[in-house]
Design an enzyme around this catalytic site. Structure first.
Site, short mmCIF file in Angstrom:
data_model
loop_
_atom_site.label_atom_id
_atom_site.label_comp_id
_atom_site.label_asym_id
_atom_site.label_seq_id
_atom_site.Cartn_x
_atom_site.Cartn_y
_atom_site.Cartn_z
N GLU A 302 0.83 -1.22 0.00
CA GLU A 302 0.00 0.00 0.00
C GLU A 302 0.86 1.26 0.00
O GLU A 302 0.55 2.23 -0.69
CB GLU A 302 -0.94 0.01 1.21
N ASP A 435 -5.17 -9.87 -8.06
CA ASP A 435 -5.47 -8.98 -9.19
C ASP A 435 -4.28 -8.31 -9.86
O ASP A 435 -4.00 -8.51 -11.04
CB ASP A 435 -6.51 -7.92 -8.77
#
Ligand code: DMJ
Length: 671
Positions: A302, A435
């Site tokens: 992140e 993903d």
């Protein structure tokens, strides 16, 4: 004298040569007299022996030569003078401009410092002219249209002109060594974007074409995006300034890493939207208040995609070295994550202490997380000349490339940081936890100039795996969707996150991959749009289940109560942007416009900001969650603005590749 003596005493007849010596000459024997007085006297005697006529001829010749000499001196004097001056000039320019003297260099140029670009040595090949001395070029920013000075300015081109004038004036006033950007930030010459090693190619300067084009006016839809951004920013500024996320209902904030996440994520969006004042204010915060030396645990993935990615792209767009310095700082602080037995990084790093660790309950990392930090770390290596960043992330990709446990290119969701092996085998999804592995295979290949074949192979195989195992069609509308596979059982579940895939497929097709991928992209983006259109608020839930069998009164999309939230995610708008760019089909813009209006209708908080909602199925009470995710500003609104633009050079996709948080990074060898 020797001859006279011999004649007096010698009866035997011998042939002799008689030589008569004058007394002066006799003096000279045995000691050559070269005195000036002697030479002068001797010349004068010779002159006296000449006839009058001979003397006149010689005098005439001397006079003639003297006249010629005077005439030629006056006509040739100027060229001689200028030649002499030129050679002095050359000598003066040599230290700054050694290349000018290198047409036929007599010696090799002095070696450059270790951190310099080896490719910058002047060419010594006889075929090629030598390169001019390396002028370290500034970052790619100067080719990109900077923001307008005021949103009321109607065209991007107006701003460009202003900036060009400023830069031009600045160039004239200042030394060549620095350029002042529109913010007044000094762009230092050492902001080189050279590759760190000969292995990494130097990129071309990104998009300069746009500067030569007709202005592309900002249209009404783009203005609506700017208005939405400003509204969101107002909430952040009023109630959450410098904190990670806005809580717009409670008019407060939440912290995740305590690093001003929303502000950093939004920097390049402000630049692209032309929000100069907001950008300047945020820059000040970065300069004065953004400190990474904090005892705080951050998630490697992140913080890489949002903070490192955001700083790098802002550096590229603005050319402001502040952002590169901050990017280097956070990049270095994240490196301890790679100190694991397998070199597969831990999920968490304490950026103040320089320690890293996996989550408390496992030594696994998430596959998407460890394989979706590459674009950023590779770019950081290219910019800094320090290979360690790229080495660390390339090693992860190489390792994953060789791993068993894949299913026709599809990867499991977890990988162990000790053994380096996949864990929880048998579950395959294009949604959460896997993903962006697929996204970054393609995007790294593009970033590196389409040369890293293993990345392409893995990508192509994976898409075949998707087609073989995960694609199905729903009922009644026969929407193509990507489901999940768990131990051989197909599930018709699709995360909204999967909606990145149409955009990625289209990007691949644009880069020369099979046209099938574009067909699939077209089908999937229709599905993603239906995930909005078939829902009461016109907003997609986090997860949908597709109906495989037609049932009366049932739509294609079913939503479970636990999945009906919307976090203001970007993936569908992101794919709409790619689809519009590559097809020019206006329906994609129209779909995006509908989505923006529904965000405004159901998630906008009057006092400032937007909020995620808990129930997309209840238009009368969508149950606001009181949180504005940083990616709403970093991604969703940015992709909206780009989607509504008809200017393909506004972040040209042949020059930039977006990271998974929508931060554009330069392609090293643009198409
Ligand atoms: C973002 O942080 C990134 O797009 C990531 O790849 C997936 N999740 C969010 C947005 O939904």
């Amino acid at each position: 004298a020797a001859g006279a003596a011999a004649a007096a005493s010698s009866p035997p007849r011998r042939d002799f040569i008689s030589v008569t010596l004058s007394p002066e000459e006799a003096v000279g024997v045995g000691g050559y007299n070269n005195s000036k007085a002697w030479r002068r006297r001797s010349c004068w005697r010779k002159w006296k022996q000449l006839s009058r006529l001979q003397q006149s001829v010689i005098l005439f010749l001397f006079a003639f030569l003297a006249v010629c000499g005077v005439i030629s001196y006056t006509s040739m004097g100027e060229p001689w003078k200028s030649l002499a001056n030129k050679s002095m000039d050359d000598q003066r320019t040599e230290p700054e401009n050694p290349g000018l003297k290198l047409a036929n260099p007599a010696v090799l140029p002095a070696p450059q410092k270790a951190d310099a670009n080896p490719g910058d040595y002047p060419e010594l090949s006889p075929q090629k002219p030598p390169k001019l001395p390396h002028v370290r070029r500034g970052p790619s920013n100067l080719q990109i249209k900077p923001p307008r000075r005021d949103v009321r300015l109607k065209t991007r081109q107006d701003t460009t002109r202003v900036v060009e004038e400023l830069v031009q004036a600045d160039k004239e006033e200042k030394t060549e060594k620095s350029v002042i950007s529109w913010r007044g930030a000094v762009i230092e010459p050492d902001q080189s974007t050279e590759p760190p090693s000969s292995k990494i190619k130097e990129p071309e300067k990104p998009s300069s074409v746009e500067d030569q084009k007709e202005p592309v006016p900002i249209n009404e839809r783009q203005m609506a995006v700017i208005e939405a951004f400003r509204h969101a920013w107002k909430g952040y500024k009023d109630f959450a300034w410098g904190h990670d996320e806005l809580k717009p209902l409670s008019k407060s904030y939440s912290e995740w890493f305590g690093l001003g996440l929303t502000l950093i994520d939004a920097l390049d969006t402000m630049w692209i939207l032309g929000l100069k004042e907001e950008f300047e204010e945020a820059r000040k915060w970065v300069a004065n208040d953004l400190v990474f030396d904090k005892n705080v645990d951050v998630n490697l993935f992140e913080s890489t995609i949002r903070i490192l990615g955001g700083l790098l792209s802002t550096y590229h767009l603005s050319g402001d070295s502040l952002f590169l310095e901050k990017a280097k700082d956070i990049g270095n602080r994240l490196m301890p994550a790679f100190k694991t037995p397998s070199k597969i990084p831990y999920s968490d790093v304490n950026i103040g202490r320089g320690t890293a660790h996996p989550p408390r309950w496992t030594s696994d990392s998430t596959v998407a997380e460890v394989t979706s930090i590459q674009l950023e770390f590779r770019e950081l290596s290219r910019l800094t000349g320090d290979e360690k960043f790229q080495k660390a992330v390339d090693e992860v990709m190489k390792h994953v490339h060789t791993l068993s446990g894949k299913n026709d290119g599809l990867v499991p969701m977890f990988i162990n940081t000790n053994s380096g092996q996949f864990t929880h085998l048998g579950v395959y999804t294009l949604g959460a936890r896997a993903d962006s592995y697929y996204e970054y295979l393609l995007k790294q290949w593009i970033q590196g100039g389409k040369k890293e074949n293993e990345l392409l192979e893995d990508y192509m195989r994976a898409i075949e795996g998707v087609k073989k195992h995960l694609l199905q069609r729903s009922q009644p509308k026969k929407l193509t969707f990507v489901g999940e596979l768990a131990h051989g059982h197909f599930s018709a579940k699709m995360d909204h996150l999967v909606c990145f895939l149409p955009g990625t497929l289209a990007l691949g097709a644009h880069n020369g991959l099979t046209a099938d991928h574009m067909k699939l992209a077209e089908a999937l983006i229709e599905t993603c749009y239906q995930m909005y259109a078939q829902v009461e608020t016109g907003l997609s839930p986090e997860i949908v289940h597709f109906n495989l069998h037609a049932q009366k009164g049932h739509k294609d999309v079913e939503i479970k109560p636990a999945d009906r939230h919307n976090l203001l995610r970007p993936e569908t708008v992101e794919s709409l942007f790619y689809m519009y760019r590559f097809t020019g089909d206006k329906k994609y813009q129209d779909w995006g416009w509908e989505i923006l209006q529904n965000f405004n209708k159901y998630t906008r908080v009057p006092t400032g900001g937007y909020t995620s909602i808990n129930n997309v199925q209840n238009p009368s009470n969508p149950e606001p969650r009181d949180k504005m995710e940083s990616f709403f500003l970093g991604e969703t609104l940015k992709y909206m603005f780009l989607l509504f633009s008809d200017d393909i050079d506004l972040i040209n996709l042949d020059k930039y590749v977006f990271n998974t948080e929508a931060h554009p990074l330069p392609i090293w060898v643009p198409a």
